[in-house]
Design a protein around this motif. Structure first.
Motif, PDB file in Angstrom:
ATOM      1  N   GLY A  38       0.792  -1.226   0.000  1.00  0.00           N
ATOM      2  CA  GLY A  38       0.000   0.000   0.000  1.00  0.00           C
ATOM      3  C   GLY A  38       0.824   1.275   0.000  1.00  0.00           C
ATOM      4  O   GLY A  38       0.459   2.262  -0.637  1.00  0.00           O
ATOM      5  N   LYS A  39       1.954   1.269   0.699  1.00  0.00           N
ATOM      6  CA  LYS A  39       2.797   2.468   0.753  1.00  0.00           C
ATOM      7  C   LYS A  39       3.368   2.769  -0.624  1.00  0.00           C
ATOM      8  O   LYS A  39       3.332   3.905  -1.093  1.00  0.00           O
ATOM      9  N   GLU A  40       3.885   1.731  -1.285  1.00  0.00           N
ATOM     10  CA  GLU A  40       4.423   1.904  -2.634  1.00  0.00           C
ATOM     11  C   GLU A  40       3.307   2.350  -3.580  1.00  0.00           C
ATOM     12  O   GLU A  40       3.507   3.210  -4.440  1.00  0.00           O
ATOM     13  N   GLY A  41       2.121   1.768  -3.414  1.00  0.00           N
ATOM     14  CA  GLY A  41       0.984   2.142  -4.247  1.00  0.00           C
ATOM     15  C   GLY A  41       0.602   3.598  -4.061  1.00  0.00           C
ATOM     16  O   GLY A  41       0.380   4.327  -5.034  1.00  0.00           O
ATOM     17  N   TYR A  42       0.547   4.027  -2.812  1.00  0.00           N
ATOM     18  CA  TYR A  42       0.226   5.426  -2.494  1.00  0.00           C
ATOM     19  C   TYR A  42       1.247   6.365  -3.140  1.00  0.00           C
ATOM     20  O   TYR A  42       0.884   7.372  -3.751  1.00  0.00           O
ATOM     21  N   GLU A  43       2.525   6.019  -3.039  1.00  0.00           N
ATOM     22  CA  GLU A  43       3.584   6.838  -3.645  1.00  0.00           C
ATOM     23  C   GLU A  43       3.421   6.896  -5.165  1.00  0.00           C
ATOM     24  O   GLU A  43       3.625   7.940  -5.777  1.00  0.00           O
ATOM     25  N   LYS A  44       3.045   5.770  -5.783  1.00  0.00           N
ATOM     26  CA  LYS A  44       2.859   5.745  -7.246  1.00  0.00           C
ATOM     27  C   LYS A  44       1.660   6.593  -7.663  1.00  0.00           C
ATOM     28  O   LYS A  44       1.710   7.241  -8.703  1.00  0.00           O
ATOM     29  N   VAL A  45       0.596   6.572  -6.870  1.00  0.00           N
ATOM     30  CA  VAL A  45      -0.576   7.391  -7.196  1.00  0.00           C
ATOM     31  C   VAL A  45      -0.162   8.859  -7.261  1.00  0.00           C
ATOM     32  O   VAL A  45      -0.611   9.609  -8.128  1.00  0.00           O
ATOM     33  N   LYS A  46       0.738   9.266  -6.356  1.00  0.00           N
ATOM     34  CA  LYS A  46       1.191  10.656  -6.322  1.00  0.00           C
ATOM     35  C   LYS A  46       1.824  11.081  -7.638  1.00  0.00           C
ATOM     36  O   LYS A  46       1.615  12.194  -8.092  1.00  0.00           O
ATOM     37  N   VAL A  47       2.592  10.175  -8.271  1.00  0.00           N
ATOM     38  CA  VAL A  47       3.320  10.566  -9.471  1.00  0.00           C
ATOM     39  C   VAL A  47       2.621  10.201 -10.776  1.00  0.00           C
ATOM     40  O   VAL A  47       2.752  10.912 -11.763  1.00  0.00           O
ATOM     41  N   MET A  48       1.858   9.105 -10.797  1.00  0.00           N
ATOM     42  CA  MET A  48       1.320   8.655 -12.082  1.00  0.00           C
ATOM     43  C   MET A  48      -0.113   9.085 -12.382  1.00  0.00           C
ATOM     44  O   MET A  48      -0.567   8.988 -13.497  1.00  0.00           O
ATOM     45  N   GLN A  49      -0.840   9.571 -11.390  1.00  0.00           N
ATOM     46  CA  GLN A  49      -2.238   9.958 -11.586  1.00  0.00           C
ATOM     47  C   GLN A  49      -3.022   8.898 -12.363  1.00  0.00           C
ATOM     48  O   GLN A  49      -3.444   9.122 -13.501  1.00  0.00           O
ATOM     49  N   PRO A  50      -3.230   7.725 -11.763  1.00  0.00           N
ATOM     50  CA  PRO A  50      -3.928   6.643 -12.469  1.00  0.00           C
ATOM     51  C   PRO A  50      -5.397   6.958 -12.690  1.00  0.00           C
ATOM     52  O   PRO A  50      -5.982   7.759 -11.973  1.00  0.00           O
ATOM     53  N   ASP A  51      -5.960   6.311 -13.704  1.00  0.00           N
ATOM     54  CA  ASP A  51      -7.393   6.427 -13.976  1.00  0.00           C
ATOM     55  C   ASP A  51      -8.183   5.430 -13.142  1.00  0.00           C
ATOM     56  O   ASP A  51      -9.390   5.577 -12.965  1.00  0.00           O
ATOM     57  N   LEU A  52      -7.484   4.399 -12.652  1.00  0.00           N
ATOM     58  CA  LEU A  52      -8.134   3.369 -11.852  1.00  0.00           C
ATOM     59  C   LEU A  52      -7.086   2.652 -11.018  1.00  0.00           C
ATOM     60  O   LEU A  52      -5.977   2.424 -11.496  1.00  0.00           O
ATOM     61  N   VAL A  53      -7.445   2.320  -9.780  1.00  0.00           N
ATOM     62  CA  VAL A  53      -6.547   1.580  -8.894  1.00  0.00           C
ATOM     63  C   VAL A  53      -7.237   0.279  -8.493  1.00  0.00           C
ATOM     64  O   VAL A  53      -8.406   0.291  -8.107  1.00  0.00           O
ATOM     65  N   ILE A  54      -6.513  -0.832  -8.616  1.00  0.00           N
ATOM     66  CA  ILE A  54      -6.984  -2.116  -8.093  1.00  0.00           C
ATOM     67  C   ILE A  54      -6.053  -2.458  -6.949  1.00  0.00           C
ATOM     68  O   ILE A  54      -4.831  -2.503  -7.134  1.00  0.00           O
ATOM     69  N   SER A  55      -6.599  -2.661  -5.764  1.00  0.00           N
ATOM     70  CA  SER A  55      -5.740  -2.861  -4.610  1.00  0.00           C
ATOM     71  C   SER A  55      -6.156  -4.049  -3.749  1.00  0.00           C
ATOM     72  O   SER A  55      -7.329  -4.197  -3.412  1.00  0.00           O
ATOM     73  N   ASP A  56      -5.166  -4.853  -3.402  1.00  0.00           N
ATOM     74  CA  ASP A  56      -5.351  -5.890  -2.403  1.00  0.00           C
ATOM     75  C   ASP A  56      -5.608  -5.181  -1.076  1.00  0.00           C
ATOM     76  O   ASP A  56      -5.303  -3.995  -0.920  1.00  0.00           O
ATOM     77  N   ILE A  57      -6.166  -5.889  -0.112  1.00  0.00           N
ATOM     78  CA  ILE A  57      -6.396  -5.305   1.209  1.00  0.00           C
ATOM     79  C   ILE A  57      -5.284  -5.709   2.179  1.00  0.00           C
ATOM     80  O   ILE A  57      -4.637  -4.873   2.783  1.00  0.00           O
ATOM     81  N   MET A  58      -5.063  -7.016   2.307  1.00  0.00           N
ATOM     82  CA  MET A  58      -4.078  -7.527   3.264  1.00  0.00           C
ATOM     83  C   MET A  58      -2.686  -7.525   2.646  1.00  0.00           C
ATOM     84  O   MET A  58      -2.372  -8.370   1.812  1.00  0.00           O
ATOM     85  N   MET A  59      -1.860  -6.526   3.033  1.00  0.00           N
ATOM     86  CA  MET A  59      -0.502  -6.433   2.509  1.00  0.00           C
ATOM     87  C   MET A  59       0.436  -5.976   3.620  1.00  0.00           C
ATOM     88  O   MET A  59       0.003  -5.307   4.552  1.00  0.00           O
ATOM     89  N   PRO A  60       1.706  -6.328   3.481  1.00  0.00           N
ATOM     90  CA  PRO A  60       2.683  -5.834   4.456  1.00  0.00           C
ATOM     91  C   PRO A  60       2.923  -4.333   4.256  1.00  0.00           C
ATOM     92  O   PRO A  60       2.463  -3.763   3.272  1.00  0.00           O
TER      93      PRO A  60
END
Length: 135
Positions: A38-60
């Protein structure tokens, strides 16, 4: 501005196999980025401005619910509206509600069913490419 090839998906999952499956399916149609927590995903959202995010829930590191809440809290016009789809083995009603409460738009159960993933994405991403590809 709208076109199918400039559509950007972000797949956040700590399971490499699932990330690879989704990349294989969607990369012919979209730009697909991945993140392994999730942390890496959050950081990527900041730079890539995705049109859609698919995310697992249980992650380290950071789980998907926390990442979703952080994305929704970003100081950006699209932060409240980016479709975020939960993808998790936890599919009880309270799990679905927790996803929605965290600002997610939809909830997919694992093991993933590709048709369901595609149908759900198409509810949020405007594209005609699937129709022509599947005829």
């Amino acid at each position: 501005e709208s076109g199918t090839t400039d559509c950007k998906l972000l797949v956040i999952d700590d399971n490499e196999e699932i990330r690879n499956i989704l990349v294989d399916i969607f990369s012919p149609l979209y730009t697909v980025e991945t993140a392994s927590d999730g942390k890496e995903g959050y950081e990527k959202v900041k730079v890539m401005q995705p049109d859609l995010v698919i995310s697992d829930i249980m992650m380290p590191v950071m789980d998907g619910l926390t990442a979703s809440k952080k994305i929704r809290a970003m100081e950006r016009p699209d932060a409240k509206t980016i479709p975020i789809i939960a993808m998790t083995a936890n599919s009880f009603a309270e799990d679905v509600q927790a996803s929605l409460d965290a600002g997610m738009n939809a909830h997919l159960s694992k093991p993933i069913v590709i048709d369901e993933v595609i149908k759900t994405i198409l509810r949020y991403v405007d594209t005609s490419t699937f129709g022509t590809r599947n005829k």
